[in-house]
Write an enzyme that holds these catalytic residues in place. Sequence first.
Site, PDB file in Angstrom:
ATOM      1  N   GLU A  98       0.844  -1.194   0.000  1.00 25.57           N
ATOM      2  CA  GLU A  98       0.000   0.000   0.000  1.00 25.57           C
ATOM      3  C   GLU A  98       0.884   1.250   0.000  1.00 25.57           C
ATOM      4  OE1 GLU A  98      -3.499   1.968   2.837  1.00 25.57           O
ATOM      5  OE2 GLU A  98      -2.163   0.415   3.617  1.00 25.57           O
ATOM      6  N   LYS A 100      -9.590   1.575  -3.376  1.00 16.77           N
ATOM      7  CA  LYS A 100     -10.060   1.062  -2.092  1.00 16.77           C
ATOM      8  C   LYS A 100     -11.490   1.516  -1.829  1.00 16.77           C
ATOM      9  CE  LYS A 100      -8.723   0.669   2.769  1.00 16.77           C
ATOM     10  NZ  LYS A 100      -7.758   1.094   3.815  1.00 16.77           N
ATOM     11  N   CYS A 141      -5.165  -2.912   2.813  1.00 15.88           N
ATOM     12  CA  CYS A 141      -5.103  -2.849   4.265  1.00 15.88           C
ATOM     13  C   CYS A 141      -6.293  -3.561   4.896  1.00 15.88           C
ATOM     14  CB  CYS A 141      -4.986  -1.399   4.734  1.00 15.88           C
ATOM     15  SG  CYS A 141      -4.295  -1.258   6.393  1.00 15.88           S
TER      16      CYS A 141
END
Length: 516
Positions: free
Chosen positions: A267, A332, A382
Amino acid sequence: MGKALMLSMVAGALLAGAFSPWMAALGAAWPATLLSLAVIAFISVLRGVESVSLAAKCGALFGTVWLVSGTGWMFVSLHKFGGLPAWIAGLAVLALCAALSGFMALAAAAWVGWRRGAWFSDGVLLAALWWLAEWIRGCIFTGFPWAASGYALVDSPLAVLAPWIGVYALGAVWILMLSWVVLSAPRLRSMLVSVSALLLLMGGLSFIGGRPWHEFTRAHGAPLSVTLLQGNIPQDEKFAQSHLIDQLIWHARQLVAAKGDLVVAPETAIPLLPAQMPEGYWAELASAFHVGDRAALIGLPLGDFERGYTNSVVGLSSATKALPDGFYRYNKHHLVPFGEFIPLGFHWFVQMMNMPLGDFTRGPRAAPSFGVKGQWVAPTICYEDLFGEELAQRFVIPGQPAPTVFANVSNLAWFGDTVAIYQHLQIARMRSLEFQLPTIRATNTGATVVIDHAAKVTAALATNTRGALVASVQGRVGNTPYAEWAGRFGLWPMVALAALAVLALKRRSRSLAASL
């Protein structure tokens, strides 16, 4: 009263230990053992409580200690990297955990108020209330299901139920079995029945878990050779101008030099927008994968001021060269409050902190996977992989290939060298169990690993080190029952089942309860 409250706090601390790498290091059975001891202690406390008010206080303390002990690493991000004074950061963590523990407080109060003194039905009632409490914590205000009880069971015989019912119900089943043992203890015959049922269940699940016919997925295509990067860049250096060149050079060299089918960078491995990168950097990096048969997944921010910014994963391969931007893009979807978006009414709180890239635009809920040599790699960024019910939607989209491999990219440097790294590994392993798919993880500080479809870590890089993990991963096809029902209906079938159980048992008469 004081004893009940104190024991509730002890039980909460025991439960937090089930999500600790130090306990797991003693043996695979320890997390489940600590979960069991904590639940037995808490049920024993509630069994002796008659006051609904006291039960609520016990539940609140139990949940608060559980969450503060299990997620106290949030303090590091708020204080060390967010710039909040220590007392404000500590108070913020305590306030969040106390608020989320309100659901366990309500569950404890409801159980004490509605129980009828029958070990069988009271156990079912407690398990249903426990499930609802964990589900609400996992979805309200975007959800914070970290350290949910079911994760402690990832190495237990009960884990064989994960591809059927998911992590929340997995925890509730164990609560049910333990509550039957505790609540039936005063009656020898009832206790023998419940203990026998528990032993039979565990024995049966151990047998099933050792047989191939409980698997719903099957190997698909040739294994992918993968290289997973771990830059080990301290969070206070990640966005510092004086350290950017080193990051860019290291990641570019590793990406270009990586052998095999797929290389994955963490990330925000490149913490700059393409337009902000040194001249020619992005074009040269992309061109390295626009020829040949290698592919890359790279974490970086995308967007602009007018359209908004996204926390993204870019996919590069010869097939993406023809796309409008020249790359595959995953944005995301499940953003972190305060870290990635600012909840309504909390801009004043964020202004007290010093966190860059704090207000992203949300991506689509079920984005297509990235194709690599016949495998379909589904990125998550994440803590998106905490939400199995959202990942399940990717398996039931008409006309879209279902994932054959999960790829999680993370940066847990925000939380320092804490138990968060181990806990996130627990979570990723549970997702592999629920969907019986392998997971590859490329992280900044750890845990950079390959997890197979049975949740076993087959390759790992030492945490808090810089390096590249070279390994192989076998993709799989087929949907588990959990992927099917959660993908189509979310967790609502379980919500309805738990709510119906509560309503039915709440109305049971004392005469019927006494007959049991």
